[in-house]
Enzyme design. Structure first.
Site, short mmCIF file in Angstrom:
data_model
loop_
_atom_site.label_atom_id
_atom_site.label_comp_id
_atom_site.label_asym_id
_atom_site.label_seq_id
_atom_site.Cartn_x
_atom_site.Cartn_y
_atom_site.Cartn_z
N LYS A 146 0.81 -1.43 0.14
CA LYS A 146 0.14 0.03 -0.03
C LYS A 146 0.68 1.36 0.03
O LYS A 146 1.92 1.30 0.89
CB LYS A 146 -1.02 -0.06 1.21
N SER A 205 -9.53 1.77 2.81
CA SER A 205 -8.91 2.40 1.94
C SER A 205 -7.61 1.71 1.43
O SER A 205 -6.91 2.27 0.44
CB SER A 205 -8.19 3.64 2.72
N SER A 219 -9.90 -0.27 7.31
CA SER A 219 -9.29 -0.27 6.06
C SER A 219 -8.63 -1.51 5.41
O SER A 219 -8.31 -1.30 4.28
CB SER A 219 -8.37 0.96 5.96
#
Lengths: 450, 97, 456
Positions: free
Chosen positions: A59, A134, A158
């Site tokens: 990420k 996210s 997330s």
């Protein structure tokens, strides 16, 4: 080539050891698949071309030395960190290479992936739907077999929510289990780095690699209940079902899938207990106040002097949360908002402590719905916040949570959430793995025909 | 009920060092008001018997010995800066707070 | 006219500690003279993803300072974020303390225009330093906060060196108990001395490792409430300038109020050329720092380390002075001089020890050290005792010549004599020094002092 990319981490490690293929072949398979699928899925903001190691999607909030790190924001469009996150160094020690930086909502703020400054990621199961957020790119990449596993962060859901919406496994470790050093901070008392994987066993493996104090994160203590890879016997294990997680607002299809999963747990030997988490209805408000307050402070360093662009480059959600947080901390409002929310956080923590006197794990849905249409909720921030109802309470309490695929509603994945006591990842992983291995949900893959 | 006016939003934006257009000020005032109204739900909760939780972990005295480690080189420190001069970062206009 | 108004003054002093590493990271804190931006890391540079890690030695130094000031160590202490924007503050917040300071509630005795008074200390707490701003034309501003820049013109550049960013600072805050500039000077000097005795900082104002900020207001004599405004005096890097600035402000504010003007919250600096304070920033309202507990750091609970830390502390000036008076039969004034530095005090006590075996008493040693010039670095205590013994075997300085020297000094310094008669005990030392000068150092200081007293 496609066969290589279907393998789990465990299978990959075994086959490499057995010399069924070489690391170069493995890398080549993933690199070309990722390059082929990314233009449609937009799961990666940037792709590297490693030729050795086992490839992970990282990420883009994890600092990776000498590899551009943007946090999904225009503010960091050209930022190249001079250091690695602790977890990246640790993965490197286990021969994991960075395939690329996965897409995410800007500074990890969002539940759909649509707040990324680099375009939304698409859900591999249906390109018109959101993958969740996210950690949108991390979940989509694993679902589409673009990497062996990925890393994400879970602050209010997330990791768990996009894992649920994309039909993969997502683990939010206990807060304080994994060092946050090098993870671009969103909300300091809530951020948890964790794995997104193809199987529960993979999640356990990756957690074992990245957990442990590094002396740089003061919230990660030494000598905490270490992971020892033991598999608990599920017989007699009590699964608590919070009434608040099965009430109004939960989509019928999701409810059916989750209830079926819980029945499966009973068949495996667990017993089910009704519990209550009475302050659940206040969790979203408390979470957003505390999170936004910490965000407003953590994002203050982006002033364009030492790195990055100006503050006008923040997207609307980032600006919104910075202002909410600034407001909640300001003179005259601190008591009614920040301090009040911190007290409600105590009540939520106590809710879980009380519940865990009656059960060993807590089970329920991850998300009230399956994946929704791109663009559907983007104009109503509050509506988007309310969809975090089942994940934010555990974030506030700091307990670990796992999302495991448990079915489909109209072709879209549903995740089963399993929550555990502080530092008891072992038990939730054991329950998750037993469930996974007794069903075939984890073998389902999205039909990728582009 | 916390109804945030654009002037309040302007003040918050200044505190937060966020440059906003007038259009944004109005738009945010509306959205933020709705959200803050929702936050006011918390006033219904009786929190008189509890202390605040600022962190989920309850650690004390997690400290570091007073020893040094190598720093970044000057080049590494300056690498991402838009403007440098003589080994230092440059800022054009300094605001007096 | 200014007797109608009395000053209400509080002091905030920042002491930069001499730890090896910075407050929240392992960069070297010994940055003086280094090339810019060579003592930085992701933490003190405020890069995304960096996390602070608290320096235990710095905390102990802060506790030592607190204990020396009679403060109590808090049971539970927290770091908090002080949020504001300025180019010298890389994170956009300073990790400091607010609601839960490390030490609280002490006091210090100071000597000022109205004699000895007690100043209450609110707290001594821990925080981190900011970066150094260098104005384009080479003027370096040294300060805990760099909002003391002179008003800049368009197009001027400011350069930033982060070597100092994150160095540990102890902030010591008093209650607004000061009444005059002499008390302030005494307090600052005593605090500097304490820091040097504790070896936690050199506390040198010119080098910037001790920084003074005064909050000054005035009110009509007899009024008990605190005035509704405060003027902050900042960026003043010597005792002398601070005293001048304080005096100037007291006068300026008293005159302003007498003229019916309203005074506001503002920040002012000292212009040494014009010998005036000048406005740097008007603050209509106090800054909203939005303090909240630092989530990246643990709670600090060091109450149980206090006895160990106390045992590690040296005898401090106040105790040493008392002991010298009792043990060596000296006056307070003599003891104050002899304890100015630990080095001098130790030297004195060494001499006394040697002197016992050679029939040279402590008072003679004290007088010699105070009034005669010689290099302690090259003269061992044993050597000094030898010299004093030899002197005592020499003929005494003729009393008649001593008397005429004393008379001369008294007649040439009528103001000083007057001051002494009005209670200024410290003047005696000055007069004695003049007598020693007049007799070219050959008189016996003790005899000279007795004669001065007799004659005045």
């Amino acid at each position: 080539m496609d066969e290589l990319t279907k393998l789990t981490l465990a299978e990959t490690l075994k086959d490499l050891k057995d010399k069924k293929f070489s690391e170069e072949e493995l890398c080549s398979a993933y690199v070309s698949r990722a390059a082929k699928l990314n233009p449609r899925l937009n799961a990666f903001i940037s792709l590297c071309e490693p030729y050795k190691g086992i490839l992970a999607g990282i990420k883009d909030v994890f600092n990776t030395k000498d590899i551009k790190t943007t946090a999904g924001s225009k503010v960091l469009e050209n930022y190249v960190p001079p250091f690695d996150s602790t977890v990246i160094s640790r993965l490197d020690q286990h021969n994991i290479s960075v395939l690329g930086k996965t897409n995410c909502d800007e500074f990890a703020m969002g539940s759909s992936g649509e707040n990324s400054a680099y375009g939304a990621t698409k859900n591999p199961w249906n390109l018109d739907k959101v993958p969740g957020g996210s950690s949108s790119g991390s979940a989509a990449a694993v679902a589409a077999d673009m990497c062996v596993f990925s890393l994400g962060t879970d602050t209010g859901g997330s990791i768990r929510q996009p894992a649920s919406l994309c039909g993969v496994v997502g683990l939010k470790p206990t807060y304080g289990r994994v060092s946050r050093y090098g993870v671009i901070a969103m909300a300091s008392s809530l951020d948890c780095p964790g794995p997104v994987t193809k199987s529960v066993g993979d999640a356990r493996t990756v957690l074992g690699w990245i957990a442990r104090s590094d002396g740089k994160d003061s919230n990660v203590a030494y000598h905490k209940k270490d992971l020892n890879g033991s598999r608990a016997d599920l017989h007699g294990l009590k699964v608590g079902l919070p009434s608040e997680y099965f009430a109004k607002g939960l989509d019928h299809g999701v409810k059916v899938a989750v209830e079926k999963a819980i029945k499966q747990l009973e068949d495996l030997g667990c017993s089910v207990v009704d519990i209550t988490l009475p302050h659940t209805e206040y969790a979203v408000a408390a979470y957003y106040i505390l999170m936004a307050s910490e965000v407003s402070s953590n994002l203050a360093r982006y002033d364009g002097i030492r790195f990055g662009g100006g503050r006008e480059l923040f997207g609307p959600e980032a600006k919104r949360r910075i202002m909410l947080g600034t407001f909640a901390l300001s003179v005259g409002y601190w008591d009614d908002y920040f301090a009040k929310a911190a007290k409600v956080r105590t009540l939520i923590k106590l809710d879980f402590e009380k519940a865990f006197e009656k059960c060993d794990v807590i089970a329920g849905p991850v998300s009230p719905t399956v994946a929704w249409n791109l663009g559907e909720k983007i104009d109503d921030p509050l509506k988007m916040y309310l969809s975090d109802i089942y994940t934010v309470p555990s974030s506030l309490a700091g307990i670990p949570g796992l999302s495991v695929p448990c079915g489909f509603v109209q072709g879209l994945p549903v995740g089963l959430q399993i929550l555990g006591k502080h530092f008891d990842e072992e038990t939730i992983l054991a329950v998750g793995e037993a469930f996974e291995q007794s069903t075939n949900w984890h073998l389902e893959k999205p039909a990728i025909n582009f | 009920m916390a109804k945030l006016k654009p002037e309040q939003v302007k003040h918050i934006a200044i505190l937060a060092n966020l440059p906003l257009t007038e259009k944004e000020e109005i738009g945010f005032a509306d959205q933020l008001s709705k959200i803050v109204d929702y936050f006011d739900e918390l006033s219904k909760v009786d929190t008189s018997s509890v202390a605040p939780t600022f962190s989920p972990v309850d650690l004390q005295n997690v400290l570091r010995q007073d020893s040094t480690e190598p720093s970044l080189t000057q080049e590494e420190a300056l690498r991402n800066a838009p403007k440098v001069d003589n080994g230092m970062f440059v800022v054009e206009k300094v605001k007096h707070g | 006219m200014t007797n109608l108004y009395e000053p209400v003054i509080g002091l905030e002093i920042h002491v930069e500690l001499n730890t090896k590493s910075k407050m929240f990271c392992s960069c070297s804190a010994q940055y003086f003279g280094s090339k810019p931006n060579t003592h930085t890391c992701p933490v003190c540079l405020g890069l995304p993803g960096a996390l602070p890690s608290a320096n235990t030695e710095a905390l102990e130094s802060c506790i030592k300072i607190g204990l020396a000031l009679g403060c109590k160590v808090s049971e539970k202490s927290r770091f908090e974020r002080k949020n504001y924007f300025y180019p010298d503050l890389p994170k956009g917040y300073q990790i400091s303390q607010y609601r839960w300071p490390l030490t609280v509630g002490g006091e210090m005795e100071v000597v000022g225009k109205s004699g000895k008074r007690t100043i209450r200390i609110n707290r001594a707490h821990m925080e981190e330093d900011t970066a150094k701003l260098v104005h384009q034309f080479g003027i370096t501003t040294v300060g805990a906060r760099s909002d003391q820049l002179p008003t800049s013109n368009e197009g001027e550049k400011t350069l930033i060196d982060f070597n100092r960013s994150g160095v540990p600072l102890v902030e010591i805050v008093t209650e607004p108990d000061f009444h005059d500039s002499e008390e302030i000077r005494d307090y600052a000097k005593k605090l500097q001395q304490i820091c040097r005795y504790l070896k936690v900082s050199n506390a040198d104002m010119e080098r910037g490792d001790m920084r003074l900020e005064a909050n000054i207001s005035v009110r009509r004599v007899g009024v008990k409430e605190l005035p509704p405004y405060r003027v902050e005096l900042k960026n003043i890097n010597s005792f002398r300038f601070m005293v001048a600035a304080v005096e100037y402000e007291i006068k300026r504010q008293s005159e302003a109020l007498e003229n019916g003007e309203r005074l506001f919250q503002e920040t002012r600096g000292w212009d040494e050329n014009k010998k005036q304070t000048y406005s740097q920033r008007k603050k209509e309202e106090a800054n909203d720092y939005r303090y909240f507990p630092e989530p990246d750091l643990s709670v600090v609970s060091m109450k149980y380390d206090v006895s160990r830390i106390e045992a590690e502390m040296p005898e401090l000036p106040a105790e040493k002075i008392k002991r010298f008076v009792d043990q060596y039969n000296l006056t307070e004034q003599q003891s104050v001089i002899l304890t100015d530095t630990q080095e001098l005090a130790n030297y004195f006590e060494e001499c006394v020890k040697v002197g016992i075996d050679h029939n040279v008493d402590s008072k003679k040693i004290a007088n010699t050290l105070i009034n005669k010039k010689f290099d302690r670095k090259t003269t061992l205590p044993a050597d000094l005792i030898k010299i004093l013994r030899e002197e005592s075997e020499k003929p005494e300085y003729p009393e008649s010549e001593l008397e005429s020297a004393v008379d001369k000094v008294i007649s040439e310094n009528p103001d000083a004599v007057e001051d002494f008669k009005n209670g200024k005990d410290a003047i005696l030392q000055f007069l004695l020094g003049q007598v020693m000068k007049e007799t070219k150092g050959r008189a016996d200081p003790e005899k000279a002092r007795e004669m001065l007293l007799k004659k005045m």
